[in-house]
Design an enzyme around this catalytic site. Sequence first.
Site, PDB file in Angstrom:
ATOM      1  N   CYS A 107      28.520  41.396  45.268  1.00  0.00           N
ATOM      2  CA  CYS A 107      29.560  42.003  44.432  1.00  0.00           C
ATOM      3  C   CYS A 107      29.626  41.331  43.057  1.00  0.00           C
ATOM      4  CB  CYS A 107      30.904  41.997  45.163  1.00  0.00           C
ATOM      5  SG  CYS A 107      32.103  43.120  44.416  1.00  0.00           S
TER       6      CYS A 107
ATOM      7  N   GLU B 143      29.083  40.474  53.985  1.00  0.00           N
ATOM      8  CA  GLU B 143      29.749  39.417  54.790  1.00  0.00           C
ATOM      9  C   GLU B 143      30.853  40.007  55.674  1.00  0.00           C
ATOM     10  OE1 GLU B 143      30.360  39.995  51.682  1.00  0.00           O
ATOM     11  OE2 GLU B 143      32.466  39.585  51.199  1.00  0.00           O
TER      12      GLU B 143
ATOM     13  N   HIS C  41      29.757  44.432  50.245  1.00  0.00           N
ATOM     14  CA  HIS C  41      30.163  43.183  50.895  1.00  0.00           C
ATOM     15  C   HIS C  41      29.586  43.050  52.303  1.00  0.00           C
ATOM     16  CE1 HIS C  41      33.035  41.358  48.034  1.00  0.00           C
ATOM     17  NE2 HIS C  41      33.171  42.603  47.600  1.00  0.00           N
TER      18      HIS C  41
END
Length: 246
Positions: free
Chosen positions: A115, A221, A219
């Site tokens: 990001c 994660e 994202h």
Amino acid sequence: VQPLIGITGMRHVIQVKSAGPVLLGVASADDYALGIESAGGVPLVIPYIEQKSSVAALAKKLDGLLLSGGEDMDPILFDENPRSGLGQVVPERDELELALIHEMLGQRKPILGICRGMQVLNVALGGTLYQDLDRQWRGLIAHQQKARRDHLSHGIRIESKSQLYDLLGRQKYLRTNSFHHQAVRKLAKSLRPVAWDEEGLIEGVEHVSASFILAVQWHPENLWRTHSVFHGLFKGLVEASSTPAT
Ligand code: MN
């Protein structure tokens, strides 16, 4: 030996009741560190240190770097005045991350940008950003989803001759989550686009020559636990960080 992966963090402001001014620190969502850990690396959150020499010394100890998401970049760093729509800027974070990127590049060590991390990488290498997509970009796709963090929202197309394609299970089309209001505008010359949304906005980049300098606009994660294909990005970073630079 498990590689040591540095993770940059957000500015954390701690309000201390009846004890004078606020305390400043650094904050990092666990999902980044756990993604690295689950891929076999040792994660380490990096504080906002100020001296070039200590950044260089730290970079020597790191095997890889994860540039995390967060605040907006100061547009002065790509020669623009701030425009209406720009969000919070943390100059000390910009400075730390730019210095880290140049150190890691110089030492031929891997970088994964997520990001904001993709945006910082692009600016570090000479590119520019849309300060606010709603005001500056023609597209209609919503890039700030309102659904939970691990919900897949808009689709992306992935270049099949790319590292990203290999890391993400060799699929030309995927859906990702999306939590950004800025994006790459002019791409740095040493980067190439490898993923786009369906209106042509850049969602993934990689370095034209360095072996593992790669970044995505979404994202992963927040996705690797529920959508295992995205774990490939963490595995890729850890694996690249385990091999000595050539
Ligand atoms: Mn997006």
